[in-house]
Design a protein around this motif. Sequence first.
Motif, short mmCIF file in Angstrom:
data_model
loop_
_atom_site.label_atom_id
_atom_site.label_comp_id
_atom_site.label_asym_id
_atom_site.label_seq_id
_atom_site.Cartn_x
_atom_site.Cartn_y
_atom_site.Cartn_z
N VAL A 100 0.84 -1.21 0.00
CA VAL A 100 0.00 0.00 0.00
C VAL A 100 0.87 1.25 0.00
CG1 VAL A 100 -1.64 1.36 1.36
CG2 VAL A 100 -2.02 -1.09 1.04
N LEU A 101 1.90 1.26 0.84
CA LEU A 101 2.80 2.41 0.90
C LEU A 101 3.51 2.63 -0.43
CD1 LEU A 101 4.38 1.93 4.46
CD2 LEU A 101 2.83 3.76 3.73
N ALA A 102 3.91 1.53 -1.08
CA ALA A 102 4.59 1.64 -2.38
C ALA A 102 3.62 2.18 -3.44
CB ALA A 102 5.14 0.28 -2.79
N LEU A 103 2.38 1.67 -3.44
CA LEU A 103 1.39 2.12 -4.42
C LEU A 103 1.04 3.59 -4.21
CD1 LEU A 103 -0.93 -1.02 -4.42
CD2 LEU A 103 0.40 -0.19 -6.37
N GLU A 104 0.96 4.01 -2.95
CA GLU A 104 0.65 5.41 -2.66
C GLU A 104 1.77 6.34 -3.11
OE1 GLU A 104 -0.21 5.49 1.50
OE2 GLU A 104 -2.32 4.93 1.24
N SER A 105 2.99 5.83 -3.14
CA SER A 105 4.12 6.66 -3.56
C SER A 105 4.07 6.96 -5.05
CB SER A 105 5.44 5.95 -3.25
OG SER A 105 5.67 4.87 -4.15
N GLU A 106 3.37 6.08 -5.83
CA GLU A 106 3.28 6.19 -7.29
C GLU A 106 4.66 6.16 -7.95
OE1 GLU A 106 0.86 9.54 -8.30
OE2 GLU A 106 -0.98 8.60 -7.56
N ASP A 107 5.63 5.60 -7.24
CA ASP A 107 6.99 5.46 -7.78
C ASP A 107 7.13 4.04 -8.29
OD1 ASP A 107 9.96 6.54 -7.79
OD2 ASP A 107 10.02 4.50 -7.00
N THR A 108 7.31 3.89 -9.61
CA THR A 108 7.30 2.56 -10.23
C THR A 108 8.40 1.67 -9.68
OG1 THR A 108 6.50 3.64 -12.24
CG2 THR A 108 7.17 1.35 -12.43
N LYS A 109 9.57 2.23 -9.45
CA LYS A 109 10.67 1.43 -8.92
C LYS A 109 10.35 0.93 -7.52
CE LYS A 109 15.61 1.50 -7.88
NZ LYS A 109 16.84 2.33 -7.82
N GLN A 110 9.77 1.80 -6.68
CA GLN A 110 9.40 1.41 -5.32
C GLN A 110 8.33 0.32 -5.34
OE1 GLN A 110 8.80 4.74 -2.68
NE2 GLN A 110 7.65 3.52 -1.21
N ILE A 111 7.36 0.45 -6.25
CA ILE A 111 6.30 -0.55 -6.38
C ILE A 111 6.89 -1.90 -6.80
CG2 ILE A 111 4.24 -1.21 -7.70
CD1 ILE A 111 3.61 1.84 -7.87
N THR A 112 7.79 -1.86 -7.79
CA THR A 112 8.42 -3.09 -8.29
C THR A 112 9.21 -3.78 -7.19
OG1 THR A 112 8.59 -2.08 -10.48
CG2 THR A 112 9.88 -4.07 -10.10
N ASN A 113 9.97 -3.00 -6.42
CA ASN A 113 10.77 -3.58 -5.34
C ASN A 113 9.88 -4.14 -4.23
OD1 ASN A 113 13.37 -3.21 -6.37
ND2 ASN A 113 13.44 -1.09 -5.69
N ALA A 114 8.73 -3.49 -3.98
CA ALA A 114 7.80 -4.00 -2.97
C ALA A 114 7.21 -5.33 -3.42
CB ALA A 114 6.70 -2.98 -2.72
N ILE A 115 6.86 -5.43 -4.70
CA ILE A 115 6.32 -6.67 -5.25
C ILE A 115 7.36 -7.79 -5.11
CG2 ILE A 115 5.67 -7.84 -7.41
CD1 ILE A 115 4.27 -5.21 -8.22
N LYS A 116 8.61 -7.47 -5.41
CA LYS A 116 9.68 -8.47 -5.29
C LYS A 116 9.82 -8.94 -3.84
CE LYS A 116 14.03 -7.18 -5.82
NZ LYS A 116 15.31 -6.82 -6.47
#
Length: 240
Positions: free
Chosen positions: A36-52
């Motif tokens: 949720v925090l990664a998605l709220e950031s709207e930063d694609t790299k952060q989202i990708t790293n969170a998924i990993k």
Amino acid sequence: MPLPKISTPTYSMVLPSTEKEINYRPFLVKEEKLLVLALESEDTKQITNAIKAVIKACVLTKGIKVEALPTFDIEYLFLNIRGKSVGEDLEVNIICPDDDKTQVPVTIDLDDIQVQKTEGHTNKIKLDGNIMIEMKYPSLNEFIKSNFDMEEGKNQMDQSFELIAQCIDKIYTEEEVWSTSDCTKKEMSEFLESMNSAQFKQIEQFFTTMPKLSHTVTVTNPETKVKSDVVLEGLASFFG
């Protein structure tokens, strides 16, 4: 007295790249907070790293190196983990292609979303009468590096060349075999630059036809009443 442990169910699925069965669990509240925090950031790299990070935590089968999995395995894995965690139905807002502005909410059953494989796709490419190359699929790490870790002074072409070079696994003739892990970046760059246009297009074809997470939905524009088929590809398409 310690609090009781909450049991977590386990599930199995088949990895598209190897067709081997692996076990996994749903993500927990602590992992959902990370997403949720990664998605709220709207930063694609952060989202990708969170998924990993979530996939690493949820995959229970030993010996699975998440960083080395092809991107389509990662996407399919995460979609399955997400489905068992928060529900099998996913609502996506689709932009109607006939006017390119009207949004229509569509509910998709996650079990209907599969990795699609193009007929005739191959990882073996014959460059000429003597030289063959064997490709490997880009991993999540390579995907992140090529898309989000743009080094200063490098343009998109340089980044694309690096990704292609990293995805060439072997070069061989009838007499010899070269493992690209033993080659320098300079050697690989010179090898690619020595190709003619037709040969390079064969390599590009490998990437355009490689397996991908894909699903087709039919939407009707409520304003124009026009019915259209929309193809969703890649993980990001299913979280729009």
